[in-house]
Design a protein around this motif. Structure first.
Motif, PDB file in Angstrom:
ATOM      1  N   PRO A  18       0.918  -1.227  -0.053  1.00 17.22           N
ATOM      2  CA  PRO A  18       0.000   0.136   0.127  1.00 17.22           C
ATOM      3  C   PRO A  18       0.734   1.265  -0.010  1.00 17.22           C
ATOM      4  CG  PRO A  18      -0.183  -0.882   2.184  1.00 17.22           C
ATOM      5  CD  PRO A  18       0.711  -1.969   1.329  1.00 17.22           C
ATOM      6  N   CYS A  19       0.536   2.321  -0.647  1.00 14.80           N
ATOM      7  CA  CYS A  19       1.141   3.635  -0.716  1.00 14.80           C
ATOM      8  C   CYS A  19       0.030   4.575  -0.190  1.00 14.80           C
ATOM      9  CB  CYS A  19       1.325   3.870  -2.038  1.00 14.80           C
ATOM     10  SG  CYS A  19       2.190   5.594  -2.368  1.00 14.80           S
ATOM     11  N   ALA A  20       0.507   5.180   0.846  1.00 14.36           N
ATOM     12  CA  ALA A  20      -0.347   6.374   1.403  1.00 14.36           C
ATOM     13  C   ALA A  20       0.768   7.647   1.774  1.00 14.36           C
ATOM     14  CB  ALA A  20      -0.723   5.927   2.842  1.00 14.36           C
ATOM     15  N   GLY A  21       0.266   8.811   1.963  1.00 17.21           N
ATOM     16  CA  GLY A  21       0.733   9.796   2.166  1.00 17.21           C
ATOM     17  C   GLY A  21      -0.147  10.950   2.696  1.00 17.21           C
ATOM     18  N   VAL A  22       0.544  12.010   3.523  1.00 19.68           N
ATOM     19  CA  VAL A  22      -0.075  13.292   4.017  1.00 19.68           C
ATOM     20  C   VAL A  22       0.581  14.302   4.171  1.00 19.68           C
ATOM     21  CG1 VAL A  22      -0.099  12.545   6.322  1.00 19.68           C
ATOM     22  CG2 VAL A  22      -2.129  13.717   5.730  1.00 19.68           C
ATOM     23  N   PRO A  27       3.158  21.350  11.514  1.00 19.99           N
ATOM     24  CA  PRO A  27       3.954  20.370  11.818  1.00 19.99           C
ATOM     25  C   PRO A  27       4.107  19.735  13.168  1.00 19.99           C
ATOM     26  CG  PRO A  27       5.131  22.555  11.932  1.00 19.99           C
ATOM     27  CD  PRO A  27       3.659  22.723  11.543  1.00 19.99           C
ATOM     28  N   THR A  28       3.333  20.213  13.925  1.00 19.89           N
ATOM     29  CA  THR A  28       3.246  19.422  15.267  1.00 19.89           C
ATOM     30  C   THR A  28       1.754  18.614  15.284  1.00 19.89           C
ATOM     31  OG1 THR A  28       2.063  21.354  16.273  1.00 19.89           O
ATOM     32  CG2 THR A  28       4.558  21.125  16.455  1.00 19.89           C
ATOM     33  N   ALA A  29       1.133  18.572  14.204  1.00 24.78           N
ATOM     34  CA  ALA A  29      -0.218  17.630  14.106  1.00 24.78           C
ATOM     35  C   ALA A  29       0.050  16.551  14.809  1.00 24.78           C
ATOM     36  CB  ALA A  29      -0.766  17.929  12.894  1.00 24.78           C
ATOM     37  N   MET A  30      -0.988  15.815  15.266  1.00 25.39           N
ATOM     38  CA  MET A  30      -0.877  14.362  15.831  1.00 25.39           C
ATOM     39  C   MET A  30      -0.912  13.314  14.302  1.00 25.39           C
ATOM     40  SD  MET A  30      -1.160  14.278  18.981  1.00 25.39           S
ATOM     41  CE  MET A  30      -1.847  12.657  19.506  1.00 25.39           C
ATOM     42  N   PRO A  31       0.108  12.372  14.572  1.00 28.56           N
ATOM     43  CA  PRO A  31       0.066  11.382  13.517  1.00 28.56           C
ATOM     44  C   PRO A  31      -1.169  10.823  13.230  1.00 28.56           C
ATOM     45  CG  PRO A  31       1.667  10.718  15.235  1.00 28.56           C
ATOM     46  CD  PRO A  31       0.668  11.936  15.775  1.00 28.56           C
ATOM     47  N   THR A  32      -1.413  10.823  11.669  1.00 28.00           N
ATOM     48  CA  THR A  32      -2.678  10.166  11.127  1.00 28.00           C
ATOM     49  C   THR A  32      -2.336   8.858  10.442  1.00 28.00           C
ATOM     50  OG1 THR A  32      -2.015  11.380   9.081  1.00 28.00           O
ATOM     51  CG2 THR A  32      -3.521  12.797  10.430  1.00 28.00           C
ATOM     52  N   ALA A  33      -3.500   8.064   9.939  1.00 29.63           N
ATOM     53  CA  ALA A  33      -3.427   6.919   9.811  1.00 29.63           C
ATOM     54  C   ALA A  33      -2.638   6.639   8.504  1.00 29.63           C
ATOM     55  CB  ALA A  33      -4.836   6.437   9.239  1.00 29.63           C
TER      56      ALA A  33
END
Length: 165
Positions: A18-22, A27-33
């Motif tokens: 799988p390929c994903a990106g965000v 820059p301090t945002a909580m990690p996303t899926a």
């Protein structure tokens, strides 16, 4: 173009991963899926063997679980509906039916039992934090319940039975 040489097996494997990106403005945002590693359980079955519905279901669980990990104690996850005045559905269950249907189970703002069956090609989900329906009860985290087996180690391989000589 690169000078990297890859075998046909490596190329085949790369197409199945799988390929994903965000990108976030903060820059301090909580990690996303998209930034989290896939649970090993999702990699046990090759993606090309999964139906569109199963693969969409598994990724929705990743998004719901990640969203819930960032909720306040008094909130639970719900989903809003695109278009119309359908309101929100407090997510109590999620399912799929191969090859192409996803089902959301839950209750609306008035506590009325609600179910949405959606084709994967029409899938749009708006996750919302809503106050718990029963504030005296602990928050129910459906994403973590849906993925309860994902973080467990794989079951041990059972050796083939020994036959007498």
């Amino acid at each position: 173009m690169t000078d990297e040489i890859r075998t046909s097996a490596e190329l085949h494997e790369a197409t199945a991963l799988p390929c994903a990106g965000v990108v976030h403005a903060d820059p301090t945002a909580m990690p996303t899926a998209e930034q989290e590693p896939l649970p090993a359980a999702l990699s046990r079955q090759p993606i090309e063997e999964k139906s569109e519905a199963q693969w969409a279901y598994e990724r929705l669980i990743l998004y719901i679980r990640n969203f819930e990990s960032q909720l306040e104690a008094e909130d639970e996850v719900a989903m809003g509906f695109a278009g119309g005045d359908a309101g929100v559905l407090r997510i109590e269950g999620l399912g799929y039916f191969d090859p192409d249907l996803i089902t959301f189970y839950g209750r609306d703002e008035d506590g009325v039992k609600t179910q949405l069956v959606q084709h994967v090609t029409q899938l749009n989900v708006l996750l919302r934090a809503v106050p718990r329906a029963e504030p005296e009860e602990p928050a129910r985290r459906i994403g973590f319940r849906l993925a309860k087996d994902w973080d467990a180690p794989p079951p041990p391989e059972t050796p083939p039975p020994v036959t007498g000589a």
